[in-house]
Motif scaffolding. Structure first.
Motif, PDB file in Angstrom:
ATOM      1  N   THR A   1       0.829  -1.208   0.000  1.00 56.28           N
ATOM      2  CA  THR A   1       0.000   0.000   0.000  1.00 56.28           C
ATOM      3  C   THR A   1       0.860   1.253   0.000  1.00 56.28           C
ATOM      4  N   LYS A   2       1.935   1.220   0.781  1.00 58.42           N
ATOM      5  CA  LYS A   2       2.851   2.365   0.845  1.00 58.42           C
ATOM      6  C   LYS A   2       3.470   2.644  -0.517  1.00 58.42           C
ATOM      7  N   MET A   3       3.945   1.579  -1.197  1.00 59.56           N
ATOM      8  CA  MET A   3       4.551   1.761  -2.513  1.00 59.56           C
ATOM      9  C   MET A   3       3.525   2.277  -3.523  1.00 59.56           C
ATOM     10  N   SER A   4       2.301   1.782  -3.422  1.00 63.14           N
ATOM     11  CA  SER A   4       1.261   2.259  -4.336  1.00 63.14           C
ATOM     12  C   SER A   4       1.006   3.752  -4.142  1.00 63.14           C
ATOM     13  N   ILE A   5       0.960   4.193  -2.882  1.00 67.31           N
ATOM     14  CA  ILE A   5       0.750   5.617  -2.607  1.00 67.31           C
ATOM     15  C   ILE A   5       1.929   6.440  -3.112  1.00 67.31           C
ATOM     16  N   LEU A   6       3.161   5.938  -2.911  1.00 65.10           N
ATOM     17  CA  LEU A   6       4.335   6.658  -3.394  1.00 65.10           C
ATOM     18  C   LEU A   6       4.328   6.789  -4.921  1.00 65.10           C
ATOM     19  N   PHE A   7       3.970   5.714  -5.615  1.00 67.88           N
ATOM     20  CA  PHE A   7       3.896   5.766  -7.079  1.00 67.88           C
ATOM     21  C   PHE A   7       2.845   6.781  -7.534  1.00 67.88           C
ATOM     22  N   GLN A   8       1.717   6.822  -6.836  1.00 67.21           N
ATOM     23  CA  GLN A   8       0.683   7.796  -7.180  1.00 67.21           C
ATOM     24  C   GLN A   8       1.185   9.222  -6.989  1.00 67.21           C
ATOM     25  N   GLU A   9       1.895   9.456  -5.872  1.00 61.29           N
ATOM     26  CA  GLU A   9       2.429  10.795  -5.631  1.00 61.29           C
ATOM     27  C   GLU A   9       3.487  11.165  -6.665  1.00 61.29           C
ATOM     28  N   ILE A  10       4.319  10.191  -7.044  1.00 64.27           N
ATOM     29  CA  ILE A  10       5.333  10.458  -8.075  1.00 64.27           C
ATOM     30  C   ILE A  10       4.663  10.810  -9.401  1.00 64.27           C
ATOM     31  N   GLN A  11       3.599  10.094  -9.735  1.00 62.01           N
ATOM     32  CA  GLN A  11       2.885  10.380 -10.975  1.00 62.01           C
ATOM     33  C   GLN A  11       2.265  11.781 -10.937  1.00 62.01           C
ATOM     34  N   ILE A  12       1.732  12.159  -9.770  1.00 57.32           N
ATOM     35  CA  ILE A  12       1.163  13.513  -9.632  1.00 57.32           C
ATOM     36  C   ILE A  12       2.240  14.567  -9.831  1.00 57.32           C
ATOM     37  N   LEU A  13       3.424  14.329  -9.244  1.00 54.25           N
ATOM     38  CA  LEU A  13       4.527  15.279  -9.412  1.00 54.25           C
ATOM     39  C   LEU A  13       4.986  15.346 -10.867  1.00 54.25           C
ATOM     40  N   LYS A  14       5.011  14.196 -11.547  1.00 58.21           N
ATOM     41  CA  LYS A  14       5.378  14.202 -12.968  1.00 58.21           C
ATOM     42  C   LYS A  14       4.369  14.996 -13.791  1.00 58.21           C
ATOM     43  N   ASP A  15       3.088  14.831 -13.461  1.00 57.35           N
ATOM     44  CA  ASP A  15       2.067  15.595 -14.178  1.00 57.35           C
ATOM     45  C   ASP A  15       2.249  17.093 -13.942  1.00 57.35           C
ATOM     46  N   LYS A  16       2.531  17.467 -12.678  1.00 60.55           N
ATOM     47  CA  LYS A  16       2.768  18.881 -12.381  1.00 60.55           C
ATOM     48  C   LYS A  16       4.002  19.392 -13.117  1.00 60.55           C
ATOM     49  N   GLU A  17       5.039  18.536 -13.186  1.00 65.66           N
ATOM     50  CA  GLU A  17       6.247  18.924 -13.901  1.00 65.66           C
ATOM     51  C   GLU A  17       5.949  19.163 -15.376  1.00 65.66           C
ATOM     52  N   GLY A  18       5.118  18.299 -15.955  1.00 62.80           N
ATOM     53  CA  GLY A  18       4.754  18.495 -17.355  1.00 62.80           C
ATOM     54  C   GLY A  18       3.995  19.787 -17.579  1.00 62.80           C
ATOM     55  N   VAL A  19       3.087  20.126 -16.644  1.00 61.44           N
ATOM     56  CA  VAL A  19       2.333  21.371 -16.763  1.00 61.44           C
ATOM     57  C   VAL A  19       3.257  22.566 -16.657  1.00 61.44           C
ATOM     58  N   LEU A  20       4.186  22.529 -15.668  1.00 58.58           N
ATOM     59  CA  LEU A  20       5.120  23.640 -15.493  1.00 58.58           C
ATOM     60  C   LEU A  20       6.055  23.764 -16.697  1.00 58.58           C
ATOM     61  N   THR A  21       6.490  22.633 -17.251  1.00 60.74           N
ATOM     62  CA  THR A  21       7.359  22.681 -18.428  1.00 60.74           C
ATOM     63  C   THR A  21       6.640  23.315 -19.620  1.00 60.74           C
ATOM     64  N   ALA A  22       5.380  22.938 -19.810  1.00 68.40           N
ATOM     65  CA  ALA A  22       4.606  23.535 -20.906  1.00 68.40           C
ATOM     66  C   ALA A  22       4.407  25.029 -20.689  1.00 68.40           C
ATOM     67  N   ALA A  23       4.134  25.429 -19.437  1.00 67.49           N
ATOM     68  CA  ALA A  23       3.957  26.853 -19.143  1.00 67.49           C
ATOM     69  C   ALA A  23       5.254  27.616 -19.363  1.00 67.49           C
ATOM     70  N   ASN A  24       6.379  27.039 -18.955  1.00 70.24           N
ATOM     71  CA  ASN A  24       7.683  27.677 -19.148  1.00 70.24           C
ATOM     72  C   ASN A  24       8.001  27.838 -20.638  1.00 70.24           C
ATOM     73  N   LYS A  25       7.687  26.798 -21.409  1.00 76.22           N
ATOM     74  CA  LYS A  25       7.926  26.865 -22.847  1.00 76.22           C
ATOM     75  C   LYS A  25       7.073  27.959 -23.493  1.00 76.22           C
ATOM     76  N   HIS A  26       5.817  28.063 -23.025  1.00 71.16           N
ATOM     77  CA  HIS A  26       4.941  29.102 -23.562  1.00 71.16           C
ATOM     78  C   HIS A  26       5.481  30.497 -23.247  1.00 71.16           C
ATOM     79  N   LEU A  27       5.964  30.671 -22.009  1.00 75.28           N
ATOM     80  CA  LEU A  27       6.525  31.975 -21.638  1.00 75.28           C
ATOM     81  C   LEU A  27       7.787  32.285 -22.442  1.00 75.28           C
ATOM     82  N   GLN A  28       8.618  31.280 -22.661  1.00 70.98           N
ATOM     83  CA  GLN A  28       9.815  31.504 -23.472  1.00 70.98           C
ATOM     84  C   GLN A  28       9.458  31.919 -24.895  1.00 70.98           C
TER      85      GLN A  28
END
Length: 212
Positions: A142-169
Protein backbone atom coordinates in the motif's frame (compact mmCIF):
# COMPACT_ATOMS: atom_id res chain seq x y z
CA UNK A 1 -79.69 -18.98 13.56
CA UNK A 2 -76.05 -18.55 12.56
CA UNK A 3 -74.36 -21.45 10.90
CA UNK A 4 -71.57 -22.92 12.95
CA UNK A 5 -68.04 -23.53 11.70
CA UNK A 6 -67.74 -26.89 9.98
CA UNK A 7 -64.97 -29.05 11.32
CA UNK A 8 -62.77 -30.41 8.53
CA UNK A 9 -61.82 -34.02 8.88
CA UNK A 10 -61.69 -37.14 6.76
CA UNK A 11 -65.08 -38.50 5.69
CA UNK A 12 -65.28 -42.04 6.88
CA UNK A 13 -68.16 -43.17 4.64
CA UNK A 14 -66.57 -44.08 1.26
CA UNK A 15 -69.77 -43.23 -0.70
CA UNK A 16 -70.07 -39.81 0.88
CA UNK A 17 -66.34 -39.27 0.43
CA UNK A 18 -66.55 -40.03 -3.31
CA UNK A 19 -69.57 -37.73 -3.78
CA UNK A 20 -67.83 -34.91 -1.93
CA UNK A 21 -64.68 -35.42 -4.00
CA UNK A 22 -66.58 -35.13 -7.28
CA UNK A 23 -68.45 -32.01 -6.18
CA UNK A 24 -65.40 -30.25 -4.76
CA UNK A 25 -63.27 -31.22 -7.75
CA UNK A 26 -65.77 -29.75 -10.20
CA UNK A 27 -66.05 -26.60 -8.07
CA UNK A 28 -62.25 -26.21 -7.87
CA UNK A 29 -61.79 -26.56 -11.63
CA UNK A 30 -64.64 -24.12 -12.26
CA UNK A 31 -63.09 -21.52 -9.93
CA UNK A 32 -59.71 -21.98 -11.65
CA UNK A 33 -61.28 -21.31 -15.07
CA UNK A 34 -63.10 -18.24 -13.76
CA UNK A 35 -59.92 -16.87 -12.20
CA UNK A 36 -58.05 -17.39 -15.47
CA UNK A 37 -60.73 -15.57 -17.49
CA UNK A 38 -61.23 -12.70 -15.05
CA UNK A 39 -57.56 -12.03 -14.28
CA UNK A 40 -55.89 -13.30 -17.46
CA UNK A 41 -53.87 -15.75 -15.38
CA UNK A 42 -52.21 -18.99 -16.43
CA UNK A 43 -53.37 -21.76 -14.11
CA UNK A 44 -52.44 -25.40 -13.92
CA UNK A 45 -54.19 -27.82 -11.59
CA UNK A 46 -53.34 -31.44 -10.74
CA UNK A 47 -55.81 -33.60 -8.86
CA UNK A 48 -55.34 -37.27 -7.95
CA UNK A 49 -58.39 -39.15 -6.77
CA UNK A 50 -58.24 -41.62 -3.86
CA UNK A 51 -58.07 -44.37 -6.49
CA UNK A 52 -55.06 -42.69 -8.14
CA UNK A 53 -56.87 -41.26 -11.17
CA UNK A 54 -55.38 -38.02 -12.51
CA UNK A 55 -57.47 -34.92 -13.27
CA UNK A 56 -55.67 -31.89 -14.70
CA UNK A 57 -56.47 -28.46 -16.04
CA UNK A 58 -54.33 -26.01 -18.03
CA UNK A 59 -56.18 -22.77 -18.68
CA UNK A 60 -53.68 -21.53 -21.29
CA UNK A 61 -51.47 -23.67 -23.48
CA UNK A 62 -50.61 -27.18 -22.40
CA UNK A 63 -49.86 -28.69 -19.05
CA UNK A 64 -46.38 -29.65 -20.29
CA UNK A 65 -45.66 -26.01 -21.13
CA UNK A 66 -46.79 -24.93 -17.67
CA UNK A 67 -44.62 -27.60 -16.06
CA UNK A 68 -41.55 -26.51 -18.04
CA UNK A 69 -42.17 -22.90 -17.08
CA UNK A 70 -42.57 -23.90 -13.45
CA UNK A 71 -39.34 -25.90 -13.47
CA UNK A 72 -37.46 -23.01 -15.05
CA UNK A 73 -38.72 -20.58 -12.42
CA UNK A 74 -37.92 -22.94 -9.57
CA UNK A 75 -34.41 -23.63 -10.92
CA UNK A 76 -33.74 -19.91 -11.16
CA UNK A 77 -35.09 -19.38 -7.68
CA UNK A 78 -33.03 -22.22 -6.24
CA UNK A 79 -29.90 -20.98 -8.02
CA UNK A 80 -30.35 -17.49 -6.59
CA UNK A 81 -31.07 -18.95 -3.17
CA UNK A 82 -27.96 -21.12 -3.31
CA UNK A 83 -25.85 -18.14 -4.43
CA UNK A 84 -27.15 -16.06 -1.52
CA UNK A 85 -26.54 -18.89 0.93
CA UNK A 86 -23.00 -19.32 -0.38
CA UNK A 87 -22.37 -15.58 -0.09
CA UNK A 88 -23.64 -15.63 3.48
CA UNK A 89 -21.43 -18.61 4.35
CA UNK A 90 -18.37 -16.97 2.76
CA UNK A 91 -19.06 -13.76 4.67
CA UNK A 92 -19.48 -15.69 7.90
CA UNK A 93 -16.20 -17.54 7.33
CA UNK A 94 -14.43 -14.26 6.64
CA UNK A 95 -15.90 -12.75 9.81
CA UNK A 96 -14.78 -15.76 11.86
CA UNK A 97 -11.26 -15.53 10.42
CA UNK A 98 -11.08 -11.82 11.22
CA UNK A 99 -12.26 -12.50 14.75
CA UNK A 100 -9.55 -15.12 15.20
CA UNK A 101 -6.90 -12.75 13.82
CA UNK A 102 -8.06 -9.95 16.12
CA UNK A 103 -8.06 -12.28 19.10
CA UNK A 104 -4.58 -13.53 18.22
CA UNK A 105 -3.25 -10.01 17.73
CA UNK A 106 -4.79 -8.87 21.01
CA UNK A 107 -3.21 -11.80 22.81
CA UNK A 108 0.14 -10.98 21.19
CA UNK A 109 -0.06 -7.37 22.38
CA UNK A 110 -0.88 -8.52 25.88
CA UNK A 111 2.14 -10.82 25.76
CA UNK A 112 4.41 -7.98 24.62
CA UNK A 113 3.27 -5.71 27.46
CA UNK A 114 3.30 -8.50 30.04
CA UNK A 115 -0.39 -8.38 30.81
CA UNK A 116 -2.41 -11.27 32.19
CA UNK A 117 -3.80 -13.62 29.58
CA UNK A 118 -0.93 -12.89 27.22
CA UNK A 119 0.82 -16.24 27.44
CA UNK A 120 1.04 -17.76 23.99
CA UNK A 121 1.79 -21.24 22.77
CA UNK A 122 4.35 -22.05 20.10
CA UNK A 123 1.63 -22.62 17.50
CA UNK A 124 0.05 -19.27 18.35
CA UNK A 125 3.42 -17.55 18.01
CA UNK A 126 3.97 -19.16 14.59
CA UNK A 127 0.48 -18.08 13.50
CA UNK A 128 1.07 -14.55 14.80
CA UNK A 129 4.38 -14.41 12.95
CA UNK A 130 2.69 -15.39 9.67
CA UNK A 131 -0.05 -12.82 10.19
CA UNK A 132 2.49 -10.11 10.96
CA UNK A 133 4.48 -10.95 7.83
CA UNK A 134 1.31 -10.81 5.76
CA UNK A 135 0.28 -7.49 7.32
CA UNK A 136 3.75 -6.01 6.78
CA UNK A 137 3.63 -7.11 3.12
CA UNK A 138 0.24 -5.47 2.61
CA UNK A 139 1.39 -2.31 4.41
CA UNK A 140 4.48 -2.04 2.22
CA UNK A 141 2.47 -2.71 -0.93
CA UNK A 142 0.00 0.00 0.00
CA UNK A 143 2.85 2.37 0.84
CA UNK A 144 4.55 1.76 -2.51
CA UNK A 145 1.26 2.26 -4.34
CA UNK A 146 0.75 5.62 -2.61
CA UNK A 147 4.34 6.66 -3.39
CA UNK A 148 3.90 5.77 -7.08
CA UNK A 149 0.68 7.80 -7.18
CA UNK A 150 2.43 10.79 -5.63
CA UNK A 151 5.33 10.46 -8.08
CA UNK A 152 2.88 10.38 -10.97
CA UNK A 153 1.16 13.51 -9.63
CA UNK A 154 4.53 15.28 -9.41
CA UNK A 155 5.38 14.20 -12.97
CA UNK A 156 2.07 15.60 -14.18
CA UNK A 157 2.77 18.88 -12.38
CA UNK A 158 6.25 18.92 -13.90
CA UNK A 159 4.75 18.49 -17.36
CA UNK A 160 2.33 21.37 -16.76
CA UNK A 161 5.12 23.64 -15.49
CA UNK A 162 7.36 22.68 -18.43
CA UNK A 163 4.61 23.53 -20.91
CA UNK A 164 3.96 26.85 -19.14
CA UNK A 165 7.68 27.68 -19.15
CA UNK A 166 7.93 26.86 -22.85
CA UNK A 167 4.94 29.10 -23.56
CA UNK A 168 6.52 31.97 -21.64
CA UNK A 169 9.81 31.50 -23.47
CA UNK A 170 8.00 31.70 -26.79
CA UNK A 171 6.32 34.94 -25.70
CA UNK A 172 9.66 36.41 -24.66
CA UNK A 173 11.30 35.35 -27.93
CA UNK A 174 8.46 36.93 -29.90
CA UNK A 175 8.88 40.23 -28.01
CA UNK A 176 12.67 40.22 -28.38
CA UNK A 177 12.31 39.43 -32.03
CA UNK A 178 10.07 42.51 -32.48
CA UNK A 179 12.67 44.84 -30.89
CA UNK A 180 15.55 43.26 -32.85
CA UNK A 181 13.79 44.06 -36.10
CA UNK A 182 13.68 47.76 -35.20
CA UNK A 183 17.31 47.76 -34.19
CA UNK A 184 18.25 46.03 -37.41
CA UNK A 185 16.46 48.70 -39.44
CA UNK A 186 18.24 51.50 -37.54
CA UNK A 187 21.71 50.03 -37.74
CA UNK A 188 21.59 48.91 -41.38
CA UNK A 189 24.25 50.59 -43.61
CA UNK A 190 22.38 51.56 -46.72
CA UNK A 191 24.40 52.53 -49.82
CA UNK A 192 22.45 55.83 -50.14
CA UNK A 193 21.43 58.21 -47.34
CA UNK A 194 17.87 57.96 -46.14
CA UNK A 195 17.39 61.79 -46.21
CA UNK A 196 17.32 64.00 -49.33
CA UNK A 197 20.29 66.26 -49.67
CA UNK A 198 19.14 69.89 -49.40
CA UNK A 199 21.49 72.61 -50.53
CA UNK A 200 19.64 75.27 -48.58
CA UNK A 201 21.14 74.03 -45.35
CA UNK A 202 24.72 73.93 -46.65
CA UNK A 203 27.05 76.57 -45.18
CA UNK A 204 28.74 78.76 -47.87
CA UNK A 205 31.59 81.26 -47.59
CA UNK A 206 30.29 84.84 -46.95
CA UNK A 207 30.62 87.43 -49.72
CA UNK A 208 33.73 89.60 -49.69
CA UNK A 209 31.76 92.84 -49.37
CA UNK A 210 30.27 91.65 -46.13
CA UNK A 211 33.66 90.88 -44.74
CA UNK A 212 34.87 94.28 -45.73
Amino acid sequence: MARGKVQLKRIENPVHRQVTFCKRRAGLLKKAKELSVLCDAEIGVFIFSPQGKLYELATKGTMQGLIERYMKCTRSYHAESEAKDKQILDSQKEIDMMKQEIKLLQKGLWSMFGRDGGKMTLDELHALEKHLESWIYHIRSTKMSILFQEIQILKDKEGVLTAANKHLQQKIEEQNGFFDIGAAITNTNFPQPLTIHNEMYQCKDPPHHILD
